[in-house]
Design a protein around this motif. Structure first.
Motif, PDB file in Angstrom:
ATOM      1  N   LYS A 135     -88.954  18.257 -17.863  1.00  0.00           N
ATOM      2  CA  LYS A 135     -88.952  19.892 -16.937  1.00  0.00           C
ATOM      3  C   LYS A 135     -87.596  19.173 -16.542  1.00  0.00           C
ATOM      4  N   ASN A 136     -87.671  20.376 -14.963  1.00  0.00           N
ATOM      5  CA  ASN A 136     -86.148  20.570 -14.732  1.00  0.00           C
ATOM      6  C   ASN A 136     -86.034  19.705 -13.431  1.00  0.00           C
ATOM      7  N   PRO A 137     -84.669  18.810 -13.680  1.00  0.00           N
ATOM      8  CA  PRO A 137     -84.655  17.966 -12.868  1.00  0.00           C
ATOM      9  C   PRO A 137     -84.085  18.342 -11.175  1.00  0.00           C
ATOM     10  N   LEU A 138     -84.320  19.883 -10.771  1.00  0.00           N
ATOM     11  CA  LEU A 138     -83.389  19.850  -9.785  1.00  0.00           C
ATOM     12  C   LEU A 138     -84.767  19.604  -8.750  1.00  0.00           C
ATOM     13  N   THR A 139     -84.130  19.761  -7.348  1.00  0.00           N
ATOM     14  CA  THR A 139     -85.386  20.120  -6.509  1.00  0.00           C
ATOM     15  C   THR A 139     -85.408  21.964  -6.437  1.00  0.00           C
ATOM     16  N   ASN A 140     -86.148  22.026  -4.910  1.00  0.00           N
ATOM     17  CA  ASN A 140     -86.124  23.333  -4.879  1.00  0.00           C
ATOM     18  C   ASN A 140     -84.704  24.025  -4.083  1.00  0.00           C
ATOM     19  N   ARG A 141     -84.411  22.578  -3.437  1.00  0.00           N
ATOM     20  CA  ARG A 141     -83.260  23.891  -2.847  1.00  0.00           C
ATOM     21  C   ARG A 141     -81.771  23.048  -3.657  1.00  0.00           C
ATOM     22  N   GLU A 142     -81.986  22.474  -4.424  1.00  0.00           N
ATOM     23  CA  GLU A 142     -80.663  22.996  -5.844  1.00  0.00           C
ATOM     24  C   GLU A 142     -80.395  23.995  -6.907  1.00  0.00           C
ATOM     25  N   LYS A 143     -81.812  23.626  -7.129  1.00  0.00           N
ATOM     26  CA  LYS A 143     -82.236  25.361  -7.566  1.00  0.00           C
ATOM     27  C   LYS A 143     -81.876  26.224  -6.846  1.00  0.00           C
ATOM     28  N   GLU A 144     -81.759  26.356  -5.677  1.00  0.00           N
ATOM     29  CA  GLU A 144     -81.850  27.677  -5.047  1.00  0.00           C
ATOM     30  C   GLU A 144     -79.978  27.465  -4.858  1.00  0.00           C
ATOM     31  N   VAL A 145     -79.653  26.234  -4.848  1.00  0.00           N
ATOM     32  CA  VAL A 145     -77.971  26.322  -4.155  1.00  0.00           C
ATOM     33  C   VAL A 145     -77.188  27.044  -5.797  1.00  0.00           C
ATOM     34  N   LEU A 146     -77.552  26.237  -7.383  1.00  0.00           N
ATOM     35  CA  LEU A 146     -77.722  26.364  -8.904  1.00  0.00           C
ATOM     36  C   LEU A 146     -77.487  28.553  -8.585  1.00  0.00           C
ATOM     37  N   GLU A 147     -78.288  28.943  -7.768  1.00  0.00           N
ATOM     38  CA  GLU A 147     -79.097  30.845  -8.113  1.00  0.00           C
ATOM     39  C   GLU A 147     -77.788  30.943  -7.442  1.00  0.00           C
ATOM     40  N   LEU A 148     -77.520  31.056  -6.448  1.00  0.00           N
ATOM     41  CA  LEU A 148     -76.093  31.366  -5.490  1.00  0.00           C
ATOM     42  C   LEU A 148     -75.131  31.570  -5.827  1.00  0.00           C
ATOM     43  N   VAL A 149     -74.951  30.110  -6.704  1.00  0.00           N
ATOM     44  CA  VAL A 149     -73.831  30.201  -7.707  1.00  0.00           C
ATOM     45  C   VAL A 149     -73.713  30.835  -8.585  1.00  0.00           C
ATOM     46  N   ALA A 150     -74.606  30.787  -9.092  1.00  0.00           N
ATOM     47  CA  ALA A 150     -74.993  32.098 -10.784  1.00  0.00           C
ATOM     48  C   ALA A 150     -74.599  33.362 -10.065  1.00  0.00           C
ATOM     49  N   ASP A 151     -75.454  33.804  -9.415  1.00  0.00           N
ATOM     50  CA  ASP A 151     -74.427  35.400  -8.418  1.00  0.00           C
ATOM     51  C   ASP A 151     -73.268  35.297  -7.928  1.00  0.00           C
ATOM     52  N   GLY A 152     -72.811  34.170  -9.027  1.00  0.00           N
ATOM     53  CA  GLY A 152     -71.393  34.666  -8.318  1.00  0.00           C
ATOM     54  C   GLY A 152     -70.140  34.293  -6.761  1.00  0.00           C
ATOM     55  N   ASN A 153     -71.684  33.682  -5.958  1.00  0.00           N
ATOM     56  CA  ASN A 153     -71.551  33.124  -4.455  1.00  0.00           C
ATOM     57  C   ASN A 153     -70.455  32.284  -4.960  1.00  0.00           C
ATOM     58  N   ASN A 154     -69.605  31.723  -4.193  1.00  0.00           N
ATOM     59  CA  ASN A 154     -68.563  30.358  -3.680  1.00  0.00           C
ATOM     60  C   ASN A 154     -69.548  30.018  -2.470  1.00  0.00           C
TER      61      ASN A 154
END
Length: 199
Positions: A135-154
């Motif tokens: 299972k994905n160990p990340l919370t919804n908020r952590e997933k959100e942060v990681l997706e923004l990182v992946a989109d190239g946001n600082n």
């Protein structure tokens, strides 16, 4: 006659699958697509019973196309090399009728098509085992942060987008790295992609 559309971006595989299924007396391959967008157009135009789809294809992935076909009456069979639990979970949400791996015996595909036509659902056994163990160990908020990182946001851009402080973003990122057991943001992104956890 079971009418089939195949979507596969590797030409040789597309040709081989088409030839294989055309040998079956009760099946006819009515269309072949090289990506998810072509697959959707062919399904709309030809109204097949089944669409066999690879996952990783250009323009639109098999999972995105499957999601759009949900409820159209065309049943989707995913045929892929990827036994990733994240992909499998997304496929289930998209309502696919079967999820097979490309190293399955060829006769399994024809029997799966017949089972799906009869209302059955067929999933590769190793995927079902993986779902319960990974299972994905990340919370919804952590997933959100990681997706923004992946989109190239600082860090600052992420903080602005989520209306939180930059320090909070840094805390989230260090928790993400720890949970995913990786050293940096790039490894975190590739680990999540590997597991099929990205939307």
């Amino acid at each position: 006659m079971i009418r089939i559309v195949i979507a596969e971006d590797q030409r040789m595989m597309l040709g081989a699958l088409g030839s294989l299924l055309d040998l079956e007396e009760d099946m006819e391959v009515v269309g072949k697509a090289a990506n998810g967008e072509e697959a959707l157009a062919l399904v709309k135009q030809l109204q097949p019973d089944i669409c066999i789809m690879d996952i990783e294809m250009p323009l639109k992935s098999g999972l995105e196309a499957a999601k759009e076909l949900k409820g159209t009456g065309c049943k989707v069979i995913i045929l892929t090399t990827f036994a990733r639990s994240g992909y499998f979970q997304r496929a289930l949400k998209a309502g696919v009728s079967a999820y097979l791996l490309k190293d399955s015996p060829s006769e399994e595909l024809a029997s799966t098509i017949r089972s799906v036509m009869a209302g059955g659902r067929i999933y590769a056994p190793e995927l079902i085992e993986n779902v319960y163990s990974e299972k994905n160990p990340l919370t919804n908020r952590e997933k959100e942060v990681l997706e923004l990182v992946a989109d190239g946001n600082n860090t600052k851009e992420i903080a602005d987008k989520l209306s939180i402080k930059t320090g909070t973003v840094r805390n989230y990122i260090s928790v993400i790295l720890e949970k995913l057991e990786v050293k940096n943001r790039i490894e975190a992104i590739s680990r999540s992609k590997e597991k099929g956890w990205f939307k």
